[in-house]
Design a protein around this motif. Structure first.
Motif, PDB file in Angstrom:
ATOM      1  N   ASP A  62      -2.602   3.013   1.786  1.00 57.37           N
ATOM      2  CA  ASP A  62      -0.963   3.278   2.295  1.00 57.37           C
ATOM      3  C   ASP A  62      -0.254   3.103   3.595  1.00 57.37           C
ATOM      4  O   ASP A  62       0.105   2.999   4.308  1.00 57.37           O
ATOM      5  CB  ASP A  62      -1.716   5.290   1.921  1.00 57.37           C
ATOM      6  N   ALA A  63      -1.812   3.190   4.548  1.00 63.65           N
ATOM      7  CA  ALA A  63      -1.255   2.336   5.844  1.00 63.65           C
ATOM      8  C   ALA A  63      -1.692   0.809   5.937  1.00 63.65           C
ATOM      9  O   ALA A  63      -2.255   0.339   7.142  1.00 63.65           O
ATOM     10  CB  ALA A  63      -2.395   2.774   6.992  1.00 63.65           C
ATOM     11  N   GLY A  64      -1.785   0.090   4.944  1.00 62.07           N
ATOM     12  CA  GLY A  64      -1.771  -1.522   5.161  1.00 62.07           C
ATOM     13  C   GLY A  64      -1.344  -2.548   6.085  1.00 62.07           C
ATOM     14  O   GLY A  64       0.284  -1.888   6.626  1.00 62.07           O
ATOM     15  N   VAL A  65      -1.882  -3.464   6.350  1.00 61.30           N
ATOM     16  CA  VAL A  65      -1.695  -3.716   7.565  1.00 61.30           C
ATOM     17  C   VAL A  65      -2.092  -5.211   6.845  1.00 61.30           C
ATOM     18  O   VAL A  65      -3.264  -5.348   6.310  1.00 61.30           O
ATOM     19  CB  VAL A  65      -1.956  -4.017   8.383  1.00 61.30           C
ATOM     20  N   VAL A  66      -1.306  -6.379   8.126  1.00 62.03           N
ATOM     21  CA  VAL A  66      -1.798  -7.918   8.085  1.00 62.03           C
ATOM     22  C   VAL A  66      -2.280  -8.120   9.142  1.00 62.03           C
ATOM     23  O   VAL A  66      -1.183  -8.262  10.404  1.00 62.03           O
ATOM     24  CB  VAL A  66      -0.799  -8.580   7.310  1.00 62.03           C
ATOM     25  N   PHE A  67      -3.837  -8.656   9.893  1.00 60.88           N
ATOM     26  CA  PHE A  67      -4.021  -9.110  10.841  1.00 60.88           C
ATOM     27  C   PHE A  67      -3.694 -10.738  11.072  1.00 60.88           C
ATOM     28  O   PHE A  67      -4.786 -10.927   9.979  1.00 60.88           O
ATOM     29  CB  PHE A  67      -5.840  -8.769  10.990  1.00 60.88           C
ATOM     30  N   SER A  68      -3.249 -11.157  11.207  1.00 64.59           N
ATOM     31  CA  SER A  68      -2.785 -12.840  12.181  1.00 64.59           C
ATOM     32  C   SER A  68      -4.705 -12.573  13.437  1.00 64.59           C
ATOM     33  O   SER A  68      -4.779 -11.573  14.141  1.00 64.59           O
ATOM     34  CB  SER A  68      -1.980 -12.490  12.171  1.00 64.59           C
ATOM     35  N   ARG A  69      -4.829 -14.045  13.666  1.00 63.08           N
ATOM     36  CA  ARG A  69      -5.253 -14.411  14.593  1.00 63.08           C
ATOM     37  C   ARG A  69      -6.647 -14.108  14.283  1.00 63.08           C
ATOM     38  O   ARG A  69      -7.166 -13.447  15.491  1.00 63.08           O
ATOM     39  CB  ARG A  69      -4.851 -14.531  16.096  1.00 63.08           C
ATOM     40  N   CYS A  92      -5.321   0.971  10.464  1.00 60.08           N
ATOM     41  CA  CYS A  92      -4.884   0.237   8.844  1.00 60.08           C
ATOM     42  C   CYS A  92      -5.349   1.617   7.804  1.00 60.08           C
ATOM     43  O   CYS A  92      -5.792   1.255   6.645  1.00 60.08           O
ATOM     44  CB  CYS A  92      -5.370  -0.953   8.379  1.00 60.08           C
ATOM     45  N   ALA A  93      -5.921   2.588   8.688  1.00 57.17           N
ATOM     46  CA  ALA A  93      -7.132   3.104   7.940  1.00 57.17           C
ATOM     47  C   ALA A  93      -8.563   3.000   6.796  1.00 57.17           C
ATOM     48  O   ALA A  93      -8.418   3.567   5.982  1.00 57.17           O
ATOM     49  CB  ALA A  93      -6.080   4.132   6.875  1.00 57.17           C
ATOM     50  N   LEU A  94      -8.731   2.068   7.486  1.00 54.30           N
ATOM     51  CA  LEU A  94      -9.240   1.109   7.461  1.00 54.30           C
ATOM     52  C   LEU A  94     -11.162   2.442   5.998  1.00 54.30           C
ATOM     53  O   LEU A  94     -11.419   1.793   5.675  1.00 54.30           O
ATOM     54  CB  LEU A  94     -10.333   0.373   8.388  1.00 54.30           C
ATOM     55  N   HIS A  95     -11.224   3.604   7.066  1.00 53.87           N
ATOM     56  CA  HIS A  95     -11.946   3.857   5.980  1.00 53.87           C
ATOM     57  C   HIS A  95     -11.534   4.439   4.762  1.00 53.87           C
ATOM     58  O   HIS A  95     -12.912   5.102   3.410  1.00 53.87           O
ATOM     59  CB  HIS A  95     -12.911   5.117   6.739  1.00 53.87           C
ATOM     60  N   LEU A  96     -10.741   4.600   4.397  1.00 50.01           N
ATOM     61  CA  LEU A  96      -9.859   4.691   2.889  1.00 50.01           C
ATOM     62  C   LEU A  96      -9.229   3.391   1.979  1.00 50.01           C
ATOM     63  O   LEU A  96      -9.546   3.621   1.159  1.00 50.01           O
ATOM     64  CB  LEU A  96      -8.910   5.473   3.356  1.00 50.01           C
ATOM     65  N   ALA A  97      -9.214   2.229   2.626  1.00 51.16           N
ATOM     66  CA  ALA A  97      -8.719   0.362   2.140  1.00 51.16           C
ATOM     67  C   ALA A  97      -9.827   0.737   1.285  1.00 51.16           C
ATOM     68  O   ALA A  97     -10.958   0.334   1.177  1.00 51.16           O
ATOM     69  CB  ALA A  97      -9.015   0.035   3.179  1.00 51.16           C
ATOM     70  N   ARG A  98      -9.253   0.275  -0.007  1.00 53.06           N
ATOM     71  CA  ARG A  98     -10.103  -0.334  -0.860  1.00 53.06           C
ATOM     72  C   ARG A  98      -9.310  -1.822  -1.483  1.00 53.06           C
ATOM     73  O   ARG A  98     -10.575  -2.356  -2.256  1.00 53.06           O
ATOM     74  CB  ARG A  98     -10.051   0.224  -2.319  1.00 53.06           C
TER      75      ARG A  98
END
Length: 110
Positions: A62-69, A92-98
């Motif tokens: 739901d709070a997806g992102v793309v980290f560059s570098r 990015c709400a990493l604790h919820l990411a799948r």
């Protein structure tokens, strides 16, 4: 505060560290650690990257992102492991990411 890889502290700000045993003045060394991925040589070969290359990290959800570098650090004893700071993880709400995907800046997705 400069964003740097650990150990790259030349020309960075200093700080005072105060604790129960007293105070120490650091003349330099205050950084915000750059996001980076540790991997072993076989994993690096899988992704087609070498030491010092840059990758992207896609975190879905739901709070997806793309980290560059995302800096590549290769060591024979490492296992695939991304290091990011708490603010990046919270963003990015990493604790919820799948969903996670490492992408070589050279174009190859894995």
């Amino acid at each position: 505060m400069p964003v740097r890889l650990s150990g790259d502290i030349a020309g960075t700000p200093g700080a005072y560290v105060i604790g129960p045993a007293g105070m120490v003045q650091l003349r330099e060394g205050v950084i915000r650690a750059a996001i980076h991925v540790h991997m072993n040589p076989a994993e690096a070969e899988h992704y087609g990257v070498k030491q010092g290359d840059l990758m992207r990290l896609r975190i879905g959800g739901d709070a997806g992102v793309v980290f560059s570098r995302v800096h590549v650090r290769i060591d024979g004893n490492a296992r695939l492991n991304v290091h990011m700071d708490t603010d990046e993880a919270n963003a990015c709400a990493l604790h919820l990411a799948r969903e996670f995907e490492l992408i070589s800046e050279k174009g190859g997705e894995r």
